[in-house]
Design a protein around this motif. Structure first.
Motif, mmCIF file in Angstrom:
data_model
loop_
_atom_site.group_PDB
_atom_site.id
_atom_site.type_symbol
_atom_site.label_atom_id
_atom_site.label_comp_id
_atom_site.label_asym_id
_atom_site.label_seq_id
_atom_site.Cartn_x
_atom_site.Cartn_y
_atom_site.Cartn_z
ATOM 1 N N ASP A 37 0.854 -1.193 0.000
ATOM 2 C CA ASP A 37 0.000 0.000 0.000
ATOM 3 C C ASP A 37 0.888 1.241 0.000
ATOM 4 O O ASP A 37 1.844 1.338 0.766
ATOM 5 C CB ASP A 37 -0.917 -0.007 1.232
ATOM 6 C CG ASP A 37 -2.099 0.946 1.070
ATOM 7 O OD1 ASP A 37 -3.244 0.462 1.041
ATOM 8 O OD2 ASP A 37 -1.860 2.172 0.975
ATOM 9 N N SER A 87 -10.028 5.910 -5.523
ATOM 10 C CA SER A 87 -11.399 5.384 -5.478
ATOM 11 C C SER A 87 -12.499 6.434 -5.363
ATOM 12 O O SER A 87 -13.668 6.063 -5.334
ATOM 13 C CB SER A 87 -11.517 4.412 -4.294
ATOM 14 O OG SER A 87 -11.430 5.123 -3.063
ATOM 15 N N TYR A 151 -13.058 8.163 -12.905
ATOM 16 C CA TYR A 151 -12.811 7.021 -12.003
ATOM 17 C C TYR A 151 -13.320 5.736 -12.637
ATOM 18 O O TYR A 151 -12.590 4.743 -12.759
ATOM 19 C CB TYR A 151 -13.500 7.251 -10.649
ATOM 20 C CG TYR A 151 -13.679 5.972 -9.846
ATOM 21 C CD1 TYR A 151 -12.588 5.300 -9.306
ATOM 22 C CD2 TYR A 151 -14.958 5.411 -9.656
ATOM 23 C CE1 TYR A 151 -12.757 4.114 -8.600
ATOM 24 C CE2 TYR A 151 -15.128 4.241 -8.948
ATOM 25 C CZ TYR A 151 -14.030 3.591 -8.415
ATOM 26 O OH TYR A 151 -14.187 2.414 -7.724
ATOM 27 N N LYS A 155 -11.322 2.342 -14.024
ATOM 28 C CA LYS A 155 -11.578 0.976 -13.530
ATOM 29 C C LYS A 155 -11.972 0.065 -14.698
ATOM 30 O O LYS A 155 -11.555 -1.090 -14.759
ATOM 31 C CB LYS A 155 -12.675 0.983 -12.459
ATOM 32 C CG LYS A 155 -12.308 1.700 -11.165
ATOM 33 C CD LYS A 155 -11.189 1.036 -10.382
ATOM 34 C CE LYS A 155 -11.612 -0.285 -9.759
ATOM 35 N NZ LYS A 155 -10.534 -0.824 -8.883
HETATM 36 P P1 NAD Z 1 -9.832 3.226 -0.448
HETATM 37 O O1 NAD Z 1 -9.680 4.511 -1.173
HETATM 38 O O2 NAD Z 1 -10.409 3.221 0.924
HETATM 39 O O3 NAD Z 1 -8.431 2.481 -0.356
HETATM 40 C C1 NAD Z 1 -7.544 2.435 -1.438
HETATM 41 C C2 NAD Z 1 -6.188 1.994 -0.903
HETATM 42 O O4 NAD Z 1 -5.282 1.889 -2.030
HETATM 43 C C3 NAD Z 1 -5.572 2.994 0.073
HETATM 44 O O5 NAD Z 1 -5.065 2.311 1.199
HETATM 45 C C4 NAD Z 1 -4.445 3.641 -0.728
HETATM 46 O O6 NAD Z 1 -3.359 4.052 0.080
HETATM 47 C C5 NAD Z 1 -4.061 2.513 -1.674
HETATM 48 N N1 NAD Z 1 -3.424 3.016 -2.904
HETATM 49 C C6 NAD Z 1 -3.843 4.038 -3.694
HETATM 50 N N2 NAD Z 1 -2.989 4.213 -4.700
HETATM 51 C C7 NAD Z 1 -2.002 3.276 -4.556
HETATM 52 C C8 NAD Z 1 -0.834 2.948 -5.301
HETATM 53 N N3 NAD Z 1 -0.472 3.638 -6.402
HETATM 54 N N4 NAD Z 1 -0.071 1.922 -4.874
HETATM 55 C C9 NAD Z 1 -0.410 1.224 -3.747
HETATM 56 N N5 NAD Z 1 -1.488 1.507 -3.008
HETATM 57 C C10 NAD Z 1 -2.272 2.517 -3.410
HETATM 58 O O7 NAD Z 1 -10.672 2.290 -1.431
HETATM 59 P P2 NAD Z 1 -11.770 1.170 -1.071
HETATM 60 O O8 NAD Z 1 -13.073 1.820 -0.896
HETATM 61 O O9 NAD Z 1 -11.219 0.276 -0.028
HETATM 62 O O10 NAD Z 1 -11.811 0.397 -2.474
HETATM 63 C C11 NAD Z 1 -11.012 -0.758 -2.702
HETATM 64 C C12 NAD Z 1 -11.282 -1.243 -4.109
HETATM 65 O O11 NAD Z 1 -12.666 -1.523 -4.279
HETATM 66 C C13 NAD Z 1 -10.927 -0.223 -5.191
HETATM 67 O O12 NAD Z 1 -10.332 -0.911 -6.269
HETATM 68 C C14 NAD Z 1 -12.254 0.369 -5.596
HETATM 69 O O13 NAD Z 1 -12.241 0.796 -6.936
HETATM 70 C C15 NAD Z 1 -13.178 -0.821 -5.388
HETATM 71 N N6 NAD Z 1 -14.580 -0.463 -5.092
HETATM 72 C C16 NAD Z 1 -14.901 0.220 -3.954
HETATM 73 C C17 NAD Z 1 -16.230 0.508 -3.679
HETATM 74 C C18 NAD Z 1 -16.641 1.214 -2.420
HETATM 75 O O14 NAD Z 1 -17.850 1.400 -2.220
HETATM 76 N N7 NAD Z 1 -15.747 1.615 -1.541
HETATM 77 C C19 NAD Z 1 -17.224 0.140 -4.577
HETATM 78 C C20 NAD Z 1 -16.864 -0.532 -5.732
HETATM 79 C C21 NAD Z 1 -15.537 -0.845 -5.968
#
Ligand code: NAD
Length: 327
Positions: A37, A87, A151, A155
């Motif tokens: 991360d 995200s 975004y 994805k």
């Molecule tokens: P979040 O933003 O809470 O966490 C993202 C994490 O990725 C963070 O810890 C950040 O530090 C890390 N990160 C960002 N860029 C990085 C990089 N270049 N290298 C390494 N780490 C990096 O996101 P989330 O809500 O936990 O979402 C997780 C996944 O689920 C994502 O792929 C998102 O697209 C997908 N998603 C989330 C939701 C939602 O409702 N939260 C819905 C659909 C899909």
């Protein structure tokens, strides 16, 4: 033999819940997780505190676009579960570069390493937003991708690159597309934690446009269970939709959050709609239900009440993050 899984984005909302679950009492047991991360504004090391001393846990701060680091870590593991992403839709409207870099280039960097080391499965966590807006009915997995926001477009691009590595190279890639997640440890700029934390502080909450945008809500426990079903029982090259079964307009959700926090509608400020704001998302979950036996189990009212209670009692977690929030 211990199974080694590289979990990218494991300090984020969903990734950290995945790590806590797998290393907790309900986890599969003989598993070692390495979290990669970058710790962007959204990464929160404190979300991993309860597993930090676990012998099966390792943390590496680094970027999924760092090919050398990624190659080393992928080479040391048997599988990848890829959560890392930029995200937040609003941030992607203000600037898309980091979204394309992390979400597309980062995914391709991981896939290249997975191919070199021939590991699998590689579970790529995507979103229902890749399909675009749907007025009625639900999207099946084969629906064409018509993302609206930068975004969602980043994805969707990552999904297509991931699936191409299966079709071209035979890599065991599995893609999940989930709806809006909610629960504890979510960064306080996303709708539910933003509203809860502002209401708990006696402030106002911003509601976009007419508030009639509809989303399906998925509790993180259900999401993590579904990801595990896909990792352990899904088929290579397949996409699995994951829904929560509770469809609400933002007006309806706001009403529930106000009630849960003991606040009235005078705390709601109607703000200009988000650019390109999709009206409704809805995923058809027939495939994961039929193939893997998934059904959402968390009652929304119960899940929401628990979430509000968590934010009420865990100011130590969210107050330090608030200054980094986008809104
Ligand atoms: P979040 O933003 O809470 O966490 C993202 C994490 O990725 C963070 O810890 C950040 O530090 C890390 N990160 C960002 N860029 C990085 C990089 N270049 N290298 C390494 N780490 C990096 O996101 P989330 O809500 O936990 O979402 C997780 C996944 O689920 C994502 O792929 C998102 O697209 C997908 N998603 C989330 C939701 C939602 O409702 N939260 C819905 C659909 C899909």
């Amino acid at each position: 033999m211990t199974l080694r899984i590289l979990v990218t984005g494991g300090a984020g909302f969903i990734g950290s819940h995945y790590v806590r679950t797998l290393l907790g009492p309900e986890g599969p047991g003989d598993v070692a997780l390495t979290v990669l991360d970058k710790l962007t504004y959204a990464g929160c090391p404190a979300s991993l505190d309860e597993v930090r001393a676990h012998p099966g846990f390792a943390f590496v701060q680094g970027d999924v676009c760092d090919a050398r680091l990624v190659d080393k870590l992928v080479g040391e593991n048997d599988q990848v579960v890829h959560f890392a992403a930029e995200s937040h839709v609003d941030r992607s409207i203000r600037g898309a570069a980091e979204f394309v870099r992390t979400n597309v280039l980062g995914t391709q960097t991981l896939l290249d390493a997975a191919l070199r080391h021939r590991l699998g499965p590689f579970v790529h966590i995507s979103t229902d937003e890749v399909y675009g807006s749907i007025d009625s009915g639900s999207w099946p997995e084969e629906h064409p991708l018509r993302p609206t926001s930068p975004y969602a477009a980043s994805k969707a691009s990552a999904d297509l690159v991931a699936l191409s590595y299966h079709r071209t190279h035979g890599l065991d890639v599995r893609v999940t597309r989930c709806s809006n997640n909610y629960g504890h440890h979510q960064f306080p700029e996303k709708l539910i934690p933003l509203f809860i934390t502002r209401l708990l502080d006696g402030g106002t909450v911003p509601l976009y446009g007419d508030g009639r945008h509809v989303r399906d809500w998925l509790h993180i426990d259900d999401h993590v269970r579904a990801v595990e079903l896909v990792r352990t029982g899904g088929r290579p090259g397949e996409v699995y939709n994951i829904g929560g079964g509770t469809e609400l307009s933002n007006n309806e959700l706001t009403g529930l959050l106000l009630a849960a926090c003991g606040a009235d509608w005078d705390r709601v400020v109607h703000v200009e709609d988000r650019k390109g704001h999709d009206r409704r998302y809805s995923v058809d979950c027939a495939k994961i239900r039929a193939e893997l036996g998934y059904a959402p189990g968390k009652d929304f009212a119960e899940g929401l009440a628990e979430t509000v209670e968590w934010y009420r009692t865990r100011r130590d977690w969210w107050e330090p993050l608030r200054s980094k929030a986008a809104l």
